[in-house]
Design an enzyme around this catalytic site. Structure first.
Site, PDB file in Angstrom:
ATOM      1  N   SER A 258       0.657  -1.173  -0.100  1.00 35.71           N
ATOM      2  CA  SER A 258      -0.057  -0.152   0.079  1.00 35.71           C
ATOM      3  C   SER A 258       0.974   1.192   0.201  1.00 35.71           C
ATOM      4  O   SER A 258       1.522   1.374  -0.998  1.00 35.71           O
ATOM      5  CB  SER A 258      -0.822  -0.109   1.212  1.00 35.71           C
ATOM      6  OG  SER A 258      -1.781   0.977   1.134  1.00 35.71           O
ATOM      7  N   LYS A 283      -0.620  -4.097  -3.104  1.00 37.48           N
ATOM      8  CA  LYS A 283      -1.943  -3.858  -2.793  1.00 37.48           C
ATOM      9  C   LYS A 283      -2.098  -2.155  -3.425  1.00 37.48           C
ATOM     10  O   LYS A 283      -1.483  -1.234  -3.040  1.00 37.48           O
ATOM     11  CB  LYS A 283      -2.223  -3.489  -1.388  1.00 37.48           C
ATOM     12  CG  LYS A 283      -3.677  -3.027  -0.885  1.00 37.48           C
ATOM     13  CD  LYS A 283      -3.827  -3.059   0.593  1.00 37.48           C
ATOM     14  CE  LYS A 283      -5.253  -2.461   0.865  1.00 37.48           C
ATOM     15  NZ  LYS A 283      -5.239  -1.177   0.714  1.00 37.48           N
TER      16      LYS A 283
END
Length: 371
Positions: A258, A283
């Site tokens: 992320s 992600k």
């Protein structure tokens, strides 16, 4: 909805909403209860009571996996390792449970215990047996930054200093704490830096962008977002001023996710850093968070992001420039005999990826590579 489905409790309402959201096929679009949302906010602020475990949903399977343990935490002392699958918490199976709900079950009053069942994955990729651990809860300090200076002697006999900064999560204080750490090392005449994002599962995307701006100048593009209509939009810096221009290597691995991937991509694609390690988690989705009237919150995936060079991240990850392997270390052994690090950093001395990073920095400096 209330007319169609008479609901007698908040839990029943949450259940119906979660069932509807599940039809979207996106594990990151979810509803969390007021208690879970409060815990999410506490984690972002950097303070909680729990076991010190970072978990996330594996994008392809939805399984909950251990991203990392906070060093010295109850989970770390219990021998829980990154990559293990979370099977049960206190006898409750984790099938279909999102990461926030699981994290809430792990948190609790200091001095209480939680029983966790885990399934590890062998190097061959096959599942091994399930094991059970009982872990005590404690106060968990989520200071996201740790740093030290690695002194070493270069092949030509000079004493050099490399600043090592490990960022474990992107909380609200991440950028300010990193800025302070880098300033302190600049005052001690550090000539190069290693930024360690290994096993950093992410956090606040804004914090990731703020950290990137500590290392970059000008109006560079930090990341691109793509909405559901396919419209691509850049997020750019505005008159940025880097804290330092010294050479930089960023360490990443399969636990870097992320916001870690946003930061790594921004520094790499703008030519600021070399990436060393292993391919990142993958992600690349962005959630909007809406707090509802009862204190619950709706997380909805609204876009995905691409690196500044328009490379896909979601379910792909970012490949490093240099893989960190045992073979790589063996090949460097005769090449850098003077790279033995000071005994004040024994853990880093034994870290093969740090050794590779040091070699990359030395190569860049000897070649006069701009950064």
């Amino acid at each position: 909805m209330v007319e169609m489905f008479p609901l007698r409790s908040a839990d029943a309402a949450y259940g119906k909403i979660k069932a509807m959201l599940s039809t979207l096929g996106d594990p990151f679009t979810r509803l969390i209860s007021p208690k879970e949302y409060q815990s999410f906010r506490i984690g972002s602020d950097g303070n909680l009571q729990g076991v010190g475990l970072f978990i996330n949903s594996e994008p392809r399977t939805g399984h909950l996996v251990v991203m990392s343990c906070i060093e010295g935490s109850p989970a770390d002392r219990a021998g829980i390792h990154e990559g293990e699958k979370l099977v049960e918490i206190n006898g409750e199976k984790m099938d279909g449970i999102d990461s926030e709900a699981a994290a809430q079950k792990l948190r609790g009053r200091v001095g209480t215990f939680v029983t966790i069942k885990l399934k590890s994955v062998k190097e061959s990729g096959t599942d091994s047996g399930i094991r059970e651990v009982k872990v005590s809860r404690d106060y968990i300090k989520l200071s996201p930054i740790s740093s030290t200076i690695i002194p070493h002697t270069t092949p030509d006999g000079r004493l050099a200093k490399t600043g090592y900064v490990k960022l474990t999560a992107f909380s609200q204080t991440a950028a300010s704490e990193m800025e302070n750490a880098v300033h302190e090392m600049e005052n001690q005449n550090v000539q190069s830096y290693i930024l360690d994002l290994r096993n950093n599962p992410g956090g606040l995307v804004k914090a990731g962008l703020d950290v990137a701006q500590l290392w970059l100048d000008g109006d560079e593009t930090l990341v691109y977002t793509i909405d559901r209509e396919g419209v691509t939009s850049p997020i750019n810096m505005i008159d940025g001023h880097a804290v330092t221009h010294d050479p930089l290597v960023v360490l990443v691995n399969e636990g870097s996710a992320s916001a870690s991937e946003i930061l790594a991509g921004a520094l790499h694609d703008n030519g600021r850093a070399t990436l060393v390690g292993n391919r990142t988690f993958g992600k690349g989705k962005i959630q909007s968070v809406t707090e509802l009237n009862d204190g619950s919150a709706l997380f909805v995936t609204v876009a995905k992001y691409l690196s500044p060079s328009l490379h896909e991240i979601d379910q792909v990850g970012i490949a490093p420039d240099v893989n960190c392997t045992t073979d790589m270390i063996d090949s460097l052994t005769g090449e850098i005999p003077n790279k033995k690090m000071n005994s004040s950093v024994p853990l880093l001395e034994a870290d093969s990826c740090v050794v590779v990073a040091e070699h990359e920095l030395e190569t860049r400096q000897s070649n006069g590579t701009a950064s």
